[in-house]
Design an enzyme around this catalytic site. Structure first.
Site, PDB file in Angstrom:
ATOM      1  N   SER A 171      -4.790   2.019 -20.038  1.00 22.48           N
ATOM      2  CA  SER A 171      -4.739   1.935 -18.752  1.00 22.48           C
ATOM      3  C   SER A 171      -5.149   3.447 -18.203  1.00 22.48           C
ATOM      4  O   SER A 171      -6.124   4.029 -18.600  1.00 22.48           O
ATOM      5  CB  SER A 171      -3.490   1.611 -17.999  1.00 22.48           C
ATOM      6  OG  SER A 171      -3.556   1.628 -16.594  1.00 22.48           O
ATOM      7  N   ASP A 190      -6.855  -9.358 -15.474  1.00 14.89           N
ATOM      8  CA  ASP A 190      -6.242  -7.900 -15.497  1.00 14.89           C
ATOM      9  C   ASP A 190      -6.397  -7.326 -14.210  1.00 14.89           C
ATOM     10  O   ASP A 190      -7.421  -7.225 -13.317  1.00 14.89           O
ATOM     11  CB  ASP A 190      -6.942  -6.895 -16.510  1.00 14.89           C
ATOM     12  CG  ASP A 190      -6.165  -5.747 -16.570  1.00 14.89           C
ATOM     13  OD1 ASP A 190      -5.719  -4.983 -15.743  1.00 14.89           O
ATOM     14  OD2 ASP A 190      -6.387  -5.291 -17.785  1.00 14.89           O
ATOM     15  N   HIS A 219      -2.469  -6.849 -17.568  1.00 16.04           N
ATOM     16  CA  HIS A 219      -2.329  -5.312 -17.816  1.00 16.04           C
ATOM     17  C   HIS A 219      -1.366  -4.912 -18.534  1.00 16.04           C
ATOM     18  O   HIS A 219      -1.380  -3.995 -19.468  1.00 16.04           O
ATOM     19  CB  HIS A 219      -2.597  -4.514 -16.510  1.00 16.04           C
ATOM     20  CG  HIS A 219      -2.996  -3.026 -16.524  1.00 16.04           C
ATOM     21  ND1 HIS A 219      -4.196  -3.220 -16.809  1.00 16.04           N
ATOM     22  CD2 HIS A 219      -2.415  -2.158 -16.596  1.00 16.04           C
ATOM     23  CE1 HIS A 219      -4.393  -1.571 -17.159  1.00 16.04           C
ATOM     24  NE2 HIS A 219      -3.309  -1.013 -16.701  1.00 16.04           N
TER      25      HIS A 219
END
Length: 504
Positions: free
Chosen positions: A182, A349, A381
């Protein structure tokens, strides 16, 4: 926490919570989690050029400690609202006598930090400024708003270079493997675009849920786009009220799991009910969110609105002073020269939307080391760090072939393989790498010379070489090394590695 667990039990009647003890991981910090799994832990403090004191952690495999100076270092970088524990808490234990490193499906353990340490890597866990392990400064206190005047710009410009240079100096190595999740990918893309010299140092860069562009996100961070100026003005630590969190959970989450979604991490990142280990929620909620600044949230909200990957917007007047222009400059992804970037992404996601990943790939003007779309439609995610099947779908793609280095399997792994493949009588012989891989003939084995054989063999090879033989087993061919479709095309002129028959 007690009220939360009561809610869990009331909602999911199959959970027996009446006598359930508190998971000890809820009360452990990163070092205590590492040592509880039989590894040794080190805490190091890195001071950035702008005075932030970052606490980073190192996993020491006691069975490889004598090789520490030669192990390839790998840095794991958490995402937004995360910390070093993201890589440590996805399953409750990892122990030689009870936990297999791999299974017949190719699954590895669910805690990437421990998996890589068992595979023979020198594992370092980062903590960005403002999270629970990095709240110190040479001059500022966390109670001062000035402490919180940062975004991922500073994490990229100051935190990452300081940590990377510290690790290289400590290990006496010239390169380092990097796995980011991320925001951990965004700050590396920003670093590589701003300082191309790091392309020679980072080998490889494995991007889990890669983020640069975020215009397509489904996350409630979108909600903050209209308030980014207010967040910038208010500043300080990002501490949204319970009322706001409850409201956002009502707006964005299914009725059955609103209490899960009210946790900031899951609200921002999404969740996958099938991959969520309900028995570990108490641990996840204790360790996340780990903290960040209001400016950092405002920065992501700004990117959603502007549809760019750019630096923080201080306002037209301050932008002119800081950047020499009225608008924040964009990070030039096309300036990245590294060919050691691997992208791992998924279709469900909330933060790393598939269209945004496509835009990222289009902006990169260099061939990728590899790319991989998780073959599980609901993969979200948070599944990259907390998914039940992270060790099946993602982590095998994040280890041997990508990271490379010397092949140094741990004694735990060798003992496990000897248990699986060798007769009881000669397991101690089979635990030697040469005999385990090659087999043995008891009648021809001179037992009086074993000490000599074991001293001189194995003599060493690379992880890539082992990966090559594993590739041949899987492909059932005699072919050259598989660098991935993109690099294969550059090196061999075709997307698959050529077989011996093709080389005539």
């Amino acid at each position: 926490m007690f009220i939360l667990l009561q809610s869990l039990c009331a909602t999911f009647h199959h959970l027996n919570c009446s006598d359930a003890p508190i998971d000890p991981d809820e009360e452990r910090d990163a070092v205590e989690i590492i040592t509880s799994r039989g590894f040794k832990a080190e805490t190091h403090y890195v001071i950035t050029k702008d005075g932030y004191i970052l606490g980073i952690h190192r996993i020491i495999n006691p069975e490889l400690s004598q090789f520490n100076k030669t192990l390839k270092p790998v840095l794991l970088q958490h995402g937004l609202l995360g910390s070093s524990t993201d890589w440590l808490i996805n399953s409750p234990f990892l122990n030689a006598s009870t936990d297999k490193l791999t299974d017949n499906e190719g699954r590895v353990g669910n805690n990437l930090g421990f998996v890589l340490s068992q595979l023979g890597y020198d594992v370092w866990l980062s903590n960005s400024r403002g999270n629970i392990y990095s709240t110190n400064h040479t001059q500022l206190k966390t109670g001062e708003k000035k402490f919180w005047r940062f975004t991922f710009d500073e994490m990229s410009a100051y935190d990452l270079p300081a940590i990377i240079q510290y690790i290289l100096k400590t290990t006496n190595q010239s390169s380092i493997g990097y796995i980011g999740h991320s925001q951990g990918t965004a700050i590396m893309f920003a670093l590589l675009s701003s300082k191309p010299e790091y392309s020679q140092i980072i080998n490889p860069f494995i991007a889990l849920a890669p983020i640069a562009y975020v215009a397509g996100i489904k996350s409630p961070i979108r909600y903050f786009t209209e308030f980014s100026s207010a967040l910038r003005f208010i500043g300080g630590e990002f501490l949204p009220s319970d009322k706001l969190m409850t409201h956002l959970a009502e707006e964005f989450c299914d009725n059955e799991v609103k209490f899960i979604c009210a946790n900031l991490l899951y609200l921002f990142s999404g969740y996958d009910r099938d991959q969520l280990n309900m028995t570990r929620l108490g641990v996840y909620f204790t360790h996340t969110p780990s903290g960040t600044s209001s400016w950092n949230i405002a920065h992501f909200a700004q990117l959603v609105k502007s549809k760019t990957f750019s630096k923080f917007d201080f306002g037209r007047t301050d932008n002119q002073i800081i950047y020499g222009q009225k608008t924040p400059p964009e990070y030039r992804l096309e300036a990245i020269t590294s060919t050691k970037i691997a992208l791992i992404y998924s279709a469900n996601d909330w933060l790393a939307d598939i269209d945004d990943v496509i835009q990222l790939k289009q902006q990169l003007k260099v061939p990728l080391l590899s790319e991989y779309m998780v073959p599980y439609k609901k993969w979200c995610h948070t599944d990259y760090i907390f998914g039940l099947d992270a060790g099946l779908y993602v982590y095998p793609k994040s280890s041997l072939g990508f990271i490379g280095g010397e092949f140094l399997p741990s004694d735990k792994l060798m003992t496990h393989l000897a248990e699986e493949f060798c007769d009881n009588e000669v397991k101690f012989i089979c635990a030697n790498l040469l005999y385990l891989f090659s087999g043995y003939d008891r009648d021809q084995l001179n037992m009086t010379r074993l000490g000599v054989y074991f001293t001189h063999t194995p003599s060493g090879t690379s992880s890539w070489n082992i990966a090559h033989f594993a590739q041949l087993i899987k492909s059932k061919t005699f072919s050259k090394f598989d660098f991935g479709r993109t690099d294969n095309q550059i090196i061999y002129g075709q997307k698959t590695p050529p077989e011996l028959s093709d080389l005539r």
